[in-house]
Scaffold this motif. Structure first.
Motif, PDB file in Angstrom:
ATOM      1  N   LEU A  57       0.735  -0.823   0.088  1.00  0.00           N
ATOM      2  CA  LEU A  57       0.014   0.001  -0.181  1.00  0.00           C
ATOM      3  C   LEU A  57       1.330   1.501  -0.087  1.00  0.00           C
ATOM      4  N   THR A  58       1.094   2.073  -1.238  1.00  0.00           N
ATOM      5  CA  THR A  58       1.637   3.458  -0.736  1.00  0.00           C
ATOM      6  C   THR A  58       1.318   4.586  -1.071  1.00  0.00           C
ATOM      7  N   HIS A  59       1.646   5.619  -0.602  1.00  0.00           N
ATOM      8  CA  HIS A  59       1.083   7.016  -0.723  1.00  0.00           C
ATOM      9  C   HIS A  59       2.063   7.954  -1.573  1.00  0.00           C
ATOM     10  N   SER A  60       1.893   8.328  -2.015  1.00  0.00           N
ATOM     11  CA  SER A  60       1.994   9.494  -3.300  1.00  0.00           C
ATOM     12  C   SER A  60       1.923  11.283  -2.876  1.00  0.00           C
ATOM     13  N   PRO A  61       2.272  11.365  -2.513  1.00  0.00           N
ATOM     14  CA  PRO A  61       2.290  13.724  -2.041  1.00  0.00           C
ATOM     15  C   PRO A  61       1.651  13.602  -3.107  1.00  0.00           C
TER      16      PRO A  61
END
Length: 521
Positions: free
Chosen positions: A292-296
């Protein structure tokens, strides 16, 4: 003395300028792959044909790359190039009917065999890495008449170019992760969803890969959530190859609510700001690794896009609200509700905007709506900027999983290139039968392969150029023809010379060996 020495005498009476550099570079790759020879080995030349089938397809491929045009306009374009000099084929024998006869010689089985043979040559000649391949699908709009029954492959469907009024041809491509070179294509009717074609492409890919590498254990296929289904994934699992896909975040709310304290930095140098949670998830009938990734940057882009969508929906609701308030509705309650549903259909809008329609008759209908600030905040906190990557590579570092998934951009870039009307273009396509459309798709994909091989070669030589930039620089290398006449009745004598090259043009000329196509006198 000039005549006795064999050279032209006096001043030239006129000059001609021919396109040279871009066509010569493309032709060098066509010859390196022996495109004409591979095709002619499958479809022998007819005794009454001016050129072989392979020659016609090679010419059509070169035209797609350099200056896409119809077969009717091909001869005129060809005469503006230096190509007739080294191919010994003039525009007089390259009419559209000759091309059509050549295209009719190739059936679907022939095209599959030729594509496989050329793919093998690309791998051996250019050292392509087959360990990672990317699968993606799109469709192309055509201008085939609706009443034409000879082209069932062209159907109306969900147009990705937004041309819902036109018939579509679907295309699936499998490309290399490095360079985006297509190795496998599959054309299908444009009304079929992408997910229904996944199994056909994967089956053919597995067979093709086994021929090249002996097994599929070293292969990793990357694809997006649009191809997800339990049956499709079962096919991937049974093949024993590696995969990297994605899952719709909205279908896994338990992952989206994981606290930010569990997120770790992926790779600050390769992916600044990107964080992830490495976990597992049950989906598509199996339990596999999930990243699970989070990219600003993605978060910011989704925020801006949703704000614009939300503002547009509010404006339309306010306009509709004003019309209803005046009692000027022309539709019944069901019609007005359908309009409201259409306005709030875009993704996430109904989670934030709540609408209420009251009244029974058109004159009594009234609309109210409100925004849910908490729902908007929840989207920001739980959904925006997040992706769920799904893979069976348990041993890979998270950065490699991210890199593998992001290689989808190579396939997407290929499709964008084919929709460029100026170079390496799918259009114009002036064909109206299934057989010719499939041949057209074949040489368009081959054109994309050659263009990306050229870009890859230039990149390795330190010239980091787009396909369009590469062809534009090569296109600046022209051939000048000086025509001399001694006043008699004979034809003018010609002296040919290549224009000066700047340092970049010279490097590309050397890289693709175009000097061998240059005039000798």
């Amino acid at each position: 003395m000039a005549k006795l020495s064999g050279g032209p005498g006096g001043e030239p009476v006129r000059t001609q300028h021919k396109s040279f550099g871009d066509l010569a570079a493309v032709w060098s790759v066509l010859e390196r792959l022996d495109v004409a020879g591979v095709i002619d080995a499958v479809v022998p030349r007819r005794s009454d044909a001016a050129a072989s089938v392979g020659a016609y397809i090679a010419l059509a491929t070169a035209n797609r790359i350099v200056a896409p045009c119809s077969k009717l306009a091909f001869a005129d374009w060809w005469d503006t190039t230096a190509g007739p000099r080294w191919t010994r084929l003039s525009g007089a024998v390259l009419g559209h009917r000759q091309f059509w006869k050549a295209m009719d010689r190739l059936d679907e089985a022939d095209l599959r065999g030729i594509e496989a043979a050329l793919g093998a040559r690309m791998v051996s000649e250019f050292g392509l890495d087959l360990s990672g391949l990317v699968l993606d699908m799109t469709n192309f709009a055509t201008y085939i008449d609706s009443a034409n029954e000879k082209a069932p492959i062209a159907q109306r469907g969900k147009a990705k170019q937004k041309r819902t009024d036109l018939r579509l041809v679907g295309l699936a491509l499998v490309v290399t992760r490095e360079g985006g070179v297509p190795l496998l294509s599959h054309a299908y009717p444009g009304d079929r969803p992408d997910v229904t074609q996944f199994g056909t492409v994967i089956t053919e890919l597995v067979d093709r890969y086994r021929e090249l590498a002996g097994g599929v254990e070293s292969l990793t296929v990357v694809y997006d959530a649009g191809q997800n289904s339990a049956d499709n994934h079962a096919l991937v699992e049974d093949s024993t190859m590696g995969f990297i896909g994605s899952l719709p975040p909205s279908q896994h709310p338990d992952l989206l609510t994981l606290p930010t304290s569990r997120y770790e930095i992926v790779d600050s140098e390769r992916y600044p700001g990107l964080t992830c949670v490495d976990t597992r998830v049950t989906a598509l009938g199996v339990n596999r690794r999930a990243v699970l990734t989070h990219s600003p940057s993605l978060h910011a882009a989704q925020t801006r896009g949703f704000d614009q969508t939300l503002a547009k929906a509010r404006r339309k609701l306010i306009d509709l609200q004003a019309v209803l308030a005046r009692g000027a509705a022309r539709r019944d309650r069901e019609g007005v509700q359908a309009e409201i549903d259409k306005i709030t259909r875009p993704r996430w809008v109904r989670q934030v905007l709540t609408t209420t329609l009251t009244g029974d008759t058109p004159a009594e209908l009234r609309l109210t709506f409100r925004s849910d600030a908490r729902a908007r905040a929840r989207l920001e906190k739980t959904l925006f900027g997040k992706r769920i990557l799904f893979t069976n590579h348990d041993e890979w570092p998270t950065a490699d999983v991210v890199a593998g998934y992001r290689s989808q951009s190579e396939a997407e870039a290929g499709f964008r290139q084919m929709k460029d009307p100026h170079v390496v273009s799918f259009g114009p396509m002036h064909h109206w039968t299934d057989s010719k459309i499939r041949v057209h798709v074949f040489y368009c994909v081959l054109a994309l392969s050659i263009a990306h091989l050229m870009r890859r070669e230039a990149d390795r030589a330190g010239l980091h150029l787009s396909v369009r930039e590469l062809l534009a620089i090569l296109g600046g290398i022209q051939e000048t023809v000086l025509l001399y006449h001694d006043g008699g009745k004979g034809r003018p004598r010609a002296q040919r010379i290549i224009t000066d090259k700047d340092p970049t043009q010279q490097r590309l000329a050397d890289l693709f060996g175009i000097e061998r196509y240059a005039p000798t006198r």
